[in-house]
Structure formats: structure tokens, C-alpha cells
Design a protein around this motif. Structure first.
Motif, PDB file in Angstrom:
ATOM      1  N   CYS A 192       0.772  -0.974  -0.031  1.00 20.68           N
ATOM      2  CA  CYS A 192      -0.057   0.212  -0.026  1.00 20.68           C
ATOM      3  C   CYS A 192       0.799   1.235  -0.018  1.00 20.68           C
ATOM      4  CB  CYS A 192      -0.926  -0.142   1.246  1.00 20.68           C
ATOM      5  SG  CYS A 192      -1.813   1.509   1.343  1.00 20.68           S
ATOM      6  N   HIS A 193       1.014   1.800  -1.059  1.00 22.02           N
ATOM      7  CA  HIS A 193       2.180   3.067  -1.227  1.00 22.02           C
ATOM      8  C   HIS A 193       1.278   4.276  -1.067  1.00 22.02           C
ATOM      9  CE1 HIS A 193       5.460   0.518  -2.731  1.00 22.02           C
ATOM     10  NE2 HIS A 193       4.478  -0.132  -3.399  1.00 22.02           N
ATOM     11  N   ALA A 194       2.119   5.427  -0.549  1.00 25.50           N
ATOM     12  CA  ALA A 194       1.405   6.544  -0.417  1.00 25.50           C
ATOM     13  C   ALA A 194       0.864   7.220  -1.498  1.00 25.50           C
ATOM     14  CB  ALA A 194       2.379   7.286   0.481  1.00 25.50           C
ATOM     15  N   LEU A 195       1.389   6.928  -2.631  1.00 24.69           N
ATOM     16  CA  LEU A 195       1.033   7.307  -3.760  1.00 24.69           C
ATOM     17  C   LEU A 195       0.924   6.307  -4.823  1.00 24.69           C
ATOM     18  CD1 LEU A 195       2.963  10.641  -4.602  1.00 24.69           C
ATOM     19  CD2 LEU A 195       0.397  10.310  -3.809  1.00 24.69           C
ATOM     20  N   ALA A 196      -0.311   5.787  -5.418  1.00 33.71           N
ATOM     21  CA  ALA A 196      -0.536   4.739  -6.195  1.00 33.71           C
ATOM     22  C   ALA A 196       0.477   4.553  -7.074  1.00 33.71           C
ATOM     23  CB  ALA A 196      -2.059   4.778  -6.625  1.00 33.71           C
ATOM     24  N   ARG A 197       0.871   3.341  -7.526  1.00 35.87           N
ATOM     25  CA  ARG A 197       1.620   2.955  -8.686  1.00 35.87           C
ATOM     26  C   ARG A 197       0.858   1.821  -9.580  1.00 35.87           C
ATOM     27  NH1 ARG A 197       7.320   1.445  -5.534  1.00 35.87           N
ATOM     28  NH2 ARG A 197       7.524   3.188  -4.204  1.00 35.87           N
ATOM     29  N   ASP A 198       0.799   2.043 -10.693  1.00 36.61           N
ATOM     30  CA  ASP A 198       0.220   1.182 -11.876  1.00 36.61           C
ATOM     31  C   ASP A 198      -1.365   1.191 -11.704  1.00 36.61           C
ATOM     32  OD1 ASP A 198       2.701   0.810 -12.615  1.00 36.61           O
ATOM     33  OD2 ASP A 198       2.994  -0.936 -11.211  1.00 36.61           O
ATOM     34  N   ILE A 199      -1.974   0.842 -10.566  1.00 37.78           N
ATOM     35  CA  ILE A 199      -3.233   0.408 -10.486  1.00 37.78           C
ATOM     36  C   ILE A 199      -3.803   1.160  -9.115  1.00 37.78           C
ATOM     37  CG2 ILE A 199      -5.159  -1.276 -10.046  1.00 37.78           C
ATOM     38  CD1 ILE A 199      -3.288  -3.119 -11.541  1.00 37.78           C
ATOM     39  N   VAL A 200      -5.140   1.895  -9.559  1.00 38.15           N
ATOM     40  CA  VAL A 200      -5.774   2.338  -8.205  1.00 38.15           C
ATOM     41  C   VAL A 200      -6.920   1.376  -7.776  1.00 38.15           C
ATOM     42  CG1 VAL A 200      -5.456   4.723  -8.863  1.00 38.15           C
ATOM     43  CG2 VAL A 200      -7.274   3.837  -9.820  1.00 38.15           C
ATOM     44  N   ARG A 201      -7.357   1.421  -6.683  1.00 40.58           N
ATOM     45  CA  ARG A 201      -8.020   0.503  -6.067  1.00 40.58           C
ATOM     46  C   ARG A 201      -9.419   0.660  -5.398  1.00 40.58           C
ATOM     47  NH1 ARG A 201      -3.069  -2.064  -6.703  1.00 40.58           N
ATOM     48  NH2 ARG A 201      -2.881  -4.146  -7.796  1.00 40.58           N
ATOM     49  N   TYR A 202      -9.478   1.958  -4.977  1.00 44.54           N
ATOM     50  CA  TYR A 202     -10.433   2.701  -4.405  1.00 44.54           C
ATOM     51  C   TYR A 202     -10.668   4.031  -5.087  1.00 44.54           C
ATOM     52  CZ  TYR A 202      -7.883   4.505  -0.670  1.00 44.54           C
ATOM     53  OH  TYR A 202      -6.638   5.079   0.001  1.00 44.54           O
ATOM     54  N   VAL A 203     -12.078   4.724  -4.882  1.00 43.94           N
ATOM     55  CA  VAL A 203     -12.263   5.847  -5.087  1.00 43.94           C
ATOM     56  C   VAL A 203     -11.646   6.730  -3.987  1.00 43.94           C
ATOM     57  CG1 VAL A 203     -13.907   7.796  -5.468  1.00 43.94           C
ATOM     58  CG2 VAL A 203     -14.277   5.698  -6.513  1.00 43.94           C
ATOM     59  N   GLY A 204     -10.711   7.869  -4.183  1.00 47.15           N
ATOM     60  CA  GLY A 204     -10.177   8.540  -3.113  1.00 47.15           C
ATOM     61  C   GLY A 204      -8.601   8.077  -2.914  1.00 47.15           C
ATOM     62  N   GLU A 205      -8.154   6.990  -3.634  1.00 47.81           N
ATOM     63  CA  GLU A 205      -6.797   6.612  -3.327  1.00 47.81           C
ATOM     64  C   GLU A 205      -5.857   7.629  -3.985  1.00 47.81           C
ATOM     65  OE1 GLU A 205      -3.895   2.838  -3.757  1.00 47.81           O
ATOM     66  OE2 GLU A 205      -5.645   2.824  -4.962  1.00 47.81           O
ATOM     67  N   PRO A 206      -4.824   8.123  -2.890  1.00 42.67           N
ATOM     68  CA  PRO A 206      -3.805   9.082  -3.670  1.00 42.67           C
ATOM     69  C   PRO A 206      -3.050   8.848  -4.750  1.00 42.67           C
ATOM     70  CG  PRO A 206      -3.611   8.986  -1.145  1.00 42.67           C
ATOM     71  CD  PRO A 206      -4.646   7.754  -1.711  1.00 42.67           C
ATOM     72  N   VAL A 207      -2.862   9.713  -5.742  1.00 44.28           N
ATOM     73  CA  VAL A 207      -2.420   9.504  -6.997  1.00 44.28           C
ATOM     74  C   VAL A 207      -1.070  10.337  -7.219  1.00 44.28           C
ATOM     75  CG1 VAL A 207      -2.600   9.680  -9.564  1.00 44.28           C
ATOM     76  CG2 VAL A 207      -4.276   8.507  -8.116  1.00 44.28           C
TER      77      VAL A 207
END
Length: 773
Positions: free
Chosen positions: A98-113
Motif C-alpha cells: 500500500c504505497h502513499a501514492l498509487a503505482r500502476d493501479i488504483v483500487r478505490y475512489v479517493g486513493e492518492p495518486v
């Protein structure tokens, strides 16, 4: 000698500064030359990140940096670790990164990018809007039932079937045998609805970096400074713990949600280190709904076996617990160890088999919320009892009386030992409170209303993190500093810990100064959670105070040229009875700063560790009366009565306030609150206070009832039992039992929380259609 303060209700010491606007929250902090951060979040519940375009945003006025997962990886910033990986699971716990900023794939609405840092929040927001993310949508799955289907979309490759773990407690073989031969077996399926914590203060954090020492400093609206420090230092930044300081100022509510390690804590520290300037981030209400941990959300199937006379023989429980998209900080402990500890409630159930599966979905991660597993366990048994009574034609109250634990100590089927209690006394009080119900029901019927009466007992297993640390010292100004490894987010610790200190020293309250939430004050601490602060922290504080007095006696003996055994302490004075010599605690403390010895620290400081892995067992019985309009489904909570045992009451009014707060949150879950996601898109449908219903003052009656202190706990020297979570444990089943009692004459047999007007109306219509068919 001052009058003893423990056992008395006094005005909260912290309230004056709060009502005068002198509270100090993260949003009040002013850091010179600080930058402001804004998080760019995923609008998709499940999507592949094809590209992120940030060049335009980086060139905008006032922008200091735009950071993405690419920079995060380049700087070797680790993923957010899970803090409870030692649970004895039946299958290995799967913790995907669980990275602080998503890599490659996002998995929920609101996940930091992405994280935008600028001279002002406005400039950062403008730049955030200029970032273009190319998403390739993937099919989401948001419900537990859908996630475990064979054809469900896979959220993590390392978690086949979207299962993160399986946990078992108890032997299923003997339970199955008893169920097979039992005269009565009652089956039920229950939903424990997902809720949002919705504290008054949203999350926020300030990150700072001292280049000269290489030390990071995080100030956050959080709980559990030491756990956050350890997880960040060890697993994320890969630095020594001494290189990271965590400070937690006043916190405007948390309810478990702020015990969690969040991406934003990583982002502000990382950005501050990269840019050499403080970075502050303050979340808005929408971010709190999508980016802060949710609570509850489980599907429970149970079978309760009874003999011919209604005695409980065995309970089989299977739970599917929604984890959301990631394994959050303490999430695996909630539906496993925590829930298991409270299985069976106040009842003598010889055999229990308990199985939980943690399930990934494309939703906001779920973690501890007020009670954390205990409300789910209590809701299960208390609803099962009412369902069993209805199906078997038994009286629900008599069924409870027949099966409550009466002999102590009592070994539970889950391996705990209940130390003592009087569960029957609480039920007796509840029955008295319900006197006159038949007349009130007739009155409601005349007005075209349905009136229902609901009972529910509860048992909490209160402990939280085992052990606690406290330190007490006399400051150079003569005031006594109290430092404890727990943390208040509204419970009144500043008052109650001072009461403990005042009684220990025999000094007035104004002599004490409470300090909390700073890893530079104490090197360890268990933090907030599990209704543990007085049980664990209060006892540690008492031990530390006694250590200061002992240090004072030793130094006073040297100053007065007497033997240590000849020096006696009383109400701030140290005296030698034979010679009449005396010296004040303040004078002795001052001498400790001037000529400290090897055996006495400056300020007579003493740190104590309360080593304790024992539980306390708060318990009670609650009663609710509701009135329902069958034409609209509207529910009005008319009465709510509390009869609880919290051991020794250090401050009865503060304790009652904690119970009332928990009850209101339990009422909210039962009647109003539900965090909903769209099944096709994964969008949160109740993502603001416009769409998410919280209980308001006019939804609540004046609470009735009383607390007893007749059964002090033997698990700690203060005799206390945790009170912070109990109301939220008891209320949901109490309310739902009352609702179902009101609807029973119409043939309504089942209803899941929340019992909203729409759900009730549709249930009435369905029951009416069944009767007419």
C-alpha cells in the motif's frame, strides 16, 4: 491534605480552553515558511494508470513540487505497513503493498495518486486540477458477497478469491456434533453495516525536516504517537526511530479512525525532506469520507443450538469481513482477536466455533471503529437471542436470564476468564425501567403508531494494547508534569489523570500539568484504543507518582540528614517525625535540579511501566422503546435506559458522558448511518454530510438509567473498567430489537441496519403483500 477527587464528578479542566477557542489543533499550527499540500485522488474504484501528465502543474505559479509514485519509488519510500501481522491466522495474512501514492493501479475512489505542494492551498488546488491522469478502467467489486464469488474481479493477484486471511477459534467438530443433536437450532444471517467515523475535526498533518540533525517531525491529528513513529521509521523511511518525532496536539474526535497510519503522514514528511521546508496538509470533509478508514462492514451467518428448555448449547459463527482495498494498520485484529474475545457476550455457551475471512473490495479501507469487533460480536448474539425467542415461542427476556453467566470466575469458550459481575442485576434494572410499557403501547396504537420494546445485554473485553508507560516529574516551576503513553481525543484525560495525580500526591488539581502525544516526552506508549487509558495508563500513572514520592523521600533524607525510613510524605510535605524537621516537595524537587544524584533524577522524575495483558469486562443491559409510523416508516426513539457496570467510577459524570457518546454512535449505526457504494462504478454514494445521515440532538431522548461501581475490576489497582466503547457495543442490538418488536404484529421478520424509514416502509409493504397472497 486535599479532599480525595477520585469518585467525584468535577468540571473538566480542558473545557475552559476549548470553549474559549484556545484549543490547539493541527489546523491552528503556524510553521514559518510552510508549504501547503493537496492530494490528487483517484475518481475510479478500479483502474490501471496508463500515464500521468504533471508538467503543466509544475510550471504553475507558487508550485514547489508535484510528486507521483515514480518519485516515491526513486526515493525508496516503502509502503505503509500493517501493524498487526502476528495474529495466529489459519491461512497466511496477505498484505499487498500500500504505497502513499498509487503505482500502476488504483483500487478505490479517493486513493492518492499525486501530491501537489505550493505556497498556498489555493495554488496547490489550481495545480492539482491541471494534472491529467490517463486511466484504463477495470471492473470493480464493492460488496462482500460479490467479492467472494468465483467469477469476481481479482483485486490483488497475491490474494486468490479476494481473501486476505482466514481465522479460526474454537473446534468446529464438537460444535457440529452438538448442533446435529440439538432439539432447537436457530440460524440467522446479519449485516453489520459500514459506517464513517465523521469526527468533528478532519485529519491533518504537518511535516518538518531538520537538515542539521537529519530528523523528521510529524505533527498530526492522530492517536498513538509511538505506533505511528515505529511504523513510519521502520517500514516506510527506513531510519532509526530516534530520527523521527511524532507530536499530537488536541484532537477533535477520532473513534479509532485516527489510530491508523495514513498516506498523507508519509507525504508531508517526504515532501518536507525533499524541499527543505515544512509542509502542511489539512483534509476536507470529502477527503475524510473517501480517504479515512471506515468502520464495521461484515456479513455474519450464525447457528445457535438450544436444548428443550432453552439453554444454549453451542454457537457456530462464520464472518466475512470487508477490509476494503488495502490491509489497514490494525484491521486484521478487529474481526479476529477482538471479535473473538467478546463472542457469546454475557452468556454461558459451552461451545463456540468462530471463523472469519478478511475480504478485499474496491472500497475505502476499513479499520478500527469504536468498539472494533466487540459491537459486531454483541450484535450477533443479542439479535440471535431475539430471533430464537420469536421462532421458538419463548420470552426473549426469560431466555436471557436462563443463560447468563452466574458463577465466577467463568471460563469462556473463547479462552478468557470473566472475573466477576452481576449480569442479572443489570437485567433486573432494565425490567423495572420498562414498567408500564403495555399502557404506552396502547397509547401509541390509538394514535396509529407501532411501539416496540427492545432489550440487549452487552459484554466488552476491554484492554487494547497490553502494558503502558507513564512518567511523572516535578517541573522547575513547581508544577507536576503527568505524561502517559495513551492519548485523548475528547475523553477528558486531562481531567481524570490529574485527579489520579492529585489523590496520589494529596495536592490540588492546579498543581498538575498533563502532557501527551509526544514521542520526545516518552520513548514508548500504547496510545488510544480498546478503552484502555484508565485501565492501563491510569495504573501506570499511579505507579509513576508513587515513584516520584519515593525519590523525594530519598533526596529529602539526604537534605534533612535522616534515614530514608524516617522520612514520611504527606500532602506535599516530607517530614521526620522524631525531629520535627520538614521540607516541601517543591523544595526537594528544586534541589534535584541543582544537585542531582545517581539515584534521583532532575525533577524527581520517575517512569513506570504497567505490565498487564489482562482484560476488564464492562457489562450491562440497555432498554429502548421506539415508535414507528407505519404509513411512512419513520422511527422515533422515545426512551433509552442504561444499566451498566464500569467498576470503580473515577469521575462518574465523565464516565456517563463517554457512555452517552457511544450510545449515540450505536443509535446512529442502527437507524441512520450507512456508507454506500455504487455496485457498478464503486463510487461512494454517501460521500458527504448531505448524503450521510448522522444522529442529531432532536433524534434522541433524554437518556435514563445509572452506572454501578459495585464490582471493581481486579485487573488493575484502580479497579476501573473501560467505558469509552461500551455504548456503541450495546446500542445497535437494543435499537434493532425494539424496532423488530414494534414490527412483529405486522409480520415483519427481518430487517438489517440501518432501520431507515424507507427500509421499514418496504418491509411493511412486503409483509402485507405476503399476508394477502
Amino acid at each position: 491534605m486535599t479532599e480525595p477527587l477520585l469518585g467525584r464528578s468535577i468540571d473538566r479542566l480542558e473545557d475552559e480552553r476549548f470553549v474559549r477557542g484556545r484549543g490547539r489543533y493541527v489546523a491552528d499550527l503556524v510553521a514559518p515558511n510552510a508549504l501547503h499540500g493537496v492530494v490528487v485522488r483517484s475518481p475510479h474504484a478500479h483502474a490501471r494508470i496508463a500515464a500521468i501528465s504533471v508538467d503543466t502543474a509544475r510550471r504553475m505559479p507558487g508550485v514547489a513540487a508535484v510528486l507521483t509514485g515514480q518519485e516515491l519509488a526513486a526515493d525508496n519510500i516503502g509502503p505503509l505497513p500493517c501493524g498487526v501481522t502476528a495474529i495466529p491466522m489459519t491461512t497466511p495474512l496477505v498484505v499487498p503493498p500500500c504505497h502513499a501514492l498509487a503505482r500502476d493501479i488504483v483500487r478505490y475512489v479517493g486513493e492518492p495518486v499525486a501530491f501537489v505542494i505550493a505556497d498556498s492551498t489555493e495554488a496547490a488546488r489550481d495545480a492539482a486540477e491541471a494534472i491529467v491522469v490517463d486511466y484504463a478502467p477495470l471492473p470493480p467489486v464493492v460488496s462482500i458477497a460479490d467479492a467472494v464469488r468465483p467469477d469476481a474481479p481479482s483485486i490483488w493477484l497475491e490474494a486468490p478469491g479476494n481473501i486476505a486471511f482466514q481465522f479460526n477459534r474454537g473446534e468446529i467438530g464438537p460444535v457440529e456434533a452438538v448442533i446435529r443433536d440439538a432439539v432447537h437450532v436457530v440460524e440467522c444471517e446479519l449485516v453489520n453495516n459500514r459506517v464513517v467515523a465523521a469526527p468533528l475535526e478532519t485529519r491533518g498533518a504537518l511535516g518538518e525536516f531538520d537538515a542539521s540533525s537529519g530528523r523528521l517531525h510529524l505533527t498530526a491529528s492522530a492517536a498513538g504517537a509511538h505506533a505511528i513513529r515505529d511504523l513510519l521509521a521502520d517500514g516506510v523511511f527506513h531510519i532509526g526511530r530516534e530520527k523521527l518525532r511524532i507530536s499530537i496536539p488536541d484532537v477533535g474526535g477520532g473513534f479509532g479512525m485516527k489510530n491508523v497510519l495514513y498516506p498523507e503522514w508519509v507525504l508531508v514528511l517526504w515532501a518536507a525532506r525533499r524541499l527543505g521546508r515544512p509542509v502542511i496538509w489539512i483534509g476536507d470533509r470529502s477527503e475524510d469520507f473517501t480517504g479515512s478508514a471506515h468502520g464495521r462492514d461484515s456479513l455474519i451467518r450464525a447457528r445457535l443450538a438450544l436444548d428443550r428448555d432453552g439453554r444454549f448449547l453451542a454457537l457456530d459463527t462464520k464472518v466475512l469481513a470487508n477490509l476494503g482495498a488495502h490491509v489497514s494498520t490494525v484491521a486484521p485484529a478487529v474481526p479476529t482477536m477482538a471479535m473473538a474475545s467478546a463472542m457469546g457476550g454475557v452468556y454461558d455457551i459451552p461451545l463456540i466455533a468462530f471463523q472469519t475471512s478478511g475480504v478485499f473490495t474496491n472500497t475505502t479501507p476499513v479499520d478500527a471503529y469504536r468498539g472494533a469487533g466487540k459491537p459486531e460480536a454483541n450484535y450477533l448474539i443479542e439479535r440471535c437471542i431475539d430471533i430464537a425467542a420469536h421462532r421458538l415461542g419463548m420470552d426473549a427476556l426469560k431466555l436471557r436470564r436462563k443463560n447468563i453467566v452466574r458463577q465466577f470466575p467463568h471460563p469462556t469458550a473463547m479462552g478468557l476468564s470473566l472475573e466477576q459481575g452481576s449480569f442479572g442485576h443489570a437485567i433486573d434494572h432494565a425490567v423495572k425501567a420498562a414498567a408500564g410499557f403495555d399502557a404506552r403501547r396502547r397509547s401509541s396504537r390509538k394514535r396509529g403508531r407501532l411501539r416496540g420494546l427492545g432489550y440487549a445485554c452487552f459484554l466488552e473485553t476491554s484492554r487494547g494494547q497490553p502494558n503502558e508507560v507513564a512518567q511523572v516529574r516535578v517541573g522547575d516551576d513547581g508544577r507536576i508534569d503527568l505524561m502517559v503513553g495513551t492519548h485523548s481525543n475528547g475523553q477528558g484525560h486531562e481531567t481524570t489523570f490529574a485527579q489520579i495525580g492529585a489523590d496520589a500526591f494529596g495536592l490540588p488539581l492546579e498543581r498538575f500539568r498533563f502532557r501527551q502525544g509526544d514521542t520526545d516526552d516518552l520513548d514508548s506508549g500504547g496510545g488510544h484504543g480498546g478503552a484502555r487509558s484508565m485501565h492501563q495508563g491510569g495504573t501506570a500513572l499511579l505507579m509513576a507518582a508513587e515513584g516520584v514520592i519515593e525519590n523525594a523521600r530519598r533526596l529529602a533524607a539526604r537534605l534533612l540528614q535522616a534515614g530514608v525510613d524516617a522520612v514520611h510524605y504527606d500532602a506535599g510535605m516530607l517530614r521526620v517525625a522524631l525531629t520535627g524537621q520538614e521540607i516541601s516537595l517543591e523544595e526537594v524537587a528544586r534541589a534535584s535540579y541543582q544537585t542531582p544524584g545517581d539515584d534521583v533524577a532532575p525533577g524527581l522524575a520517575h517512569k513506570a511501566t504497567h505490565l498487564c495483558d489482562r482484560y476488564t469486562f464492562p457489562n450491562g443491559c440497555h432498554v429502548a422503546e421506539v415508535e414507528i409510523d407505519p404509513e411512512t416508516g419513520e422511527v422515533r426513539l422515545d426512551r433509552y435506559v442504561i444499566s451498566d457496570d464500569y467498576g470503580r467510577l473515577l469521575d462518574p459524570r465523565l464516565t456517563l458522558g463517554q457512555v452517552h457518546g457511544g450510545v449515540v454512535q450505536g443509535i446512529g449505526q442502527a437507524l441512520f448511518e450507512h456508507a454506500l457504494f455504487d455496485a457498478e462504478t464503486g463510487q461512494i454514494l454517501s460521500g458527504s454530510l448531505m448524503d450521510y445521515a448522522l444522529p442529531r440532538a432532536d433524534d434522541l431522548p433524554a437518556f435514563e438509567g445509572s452506572l454501578t461501581g459495585d464490582f471493581p475490576s481486579r485487573a488493575n489497582r484502580l479497579g476501573v473498567k473501560g467505558s469509552g466503547q461500551a455504548g456503541a457495543i450495546a446500542a445497535p442490538a437494543t435499537i434493532m430489537n425494539a424496532v423488530m418488536n414494534a414490527l412483529a404484529p405486522l409480520g415483519v421478520r427481518h430487517l438489517d441496519m440501518p432501520a431507515t424509514p424507507s427500509r421499514i416502509w418496504h418491509a411493511i409493504q412486503a409483509a402485507d403483500a405476503t399476508r394477502q397472497s
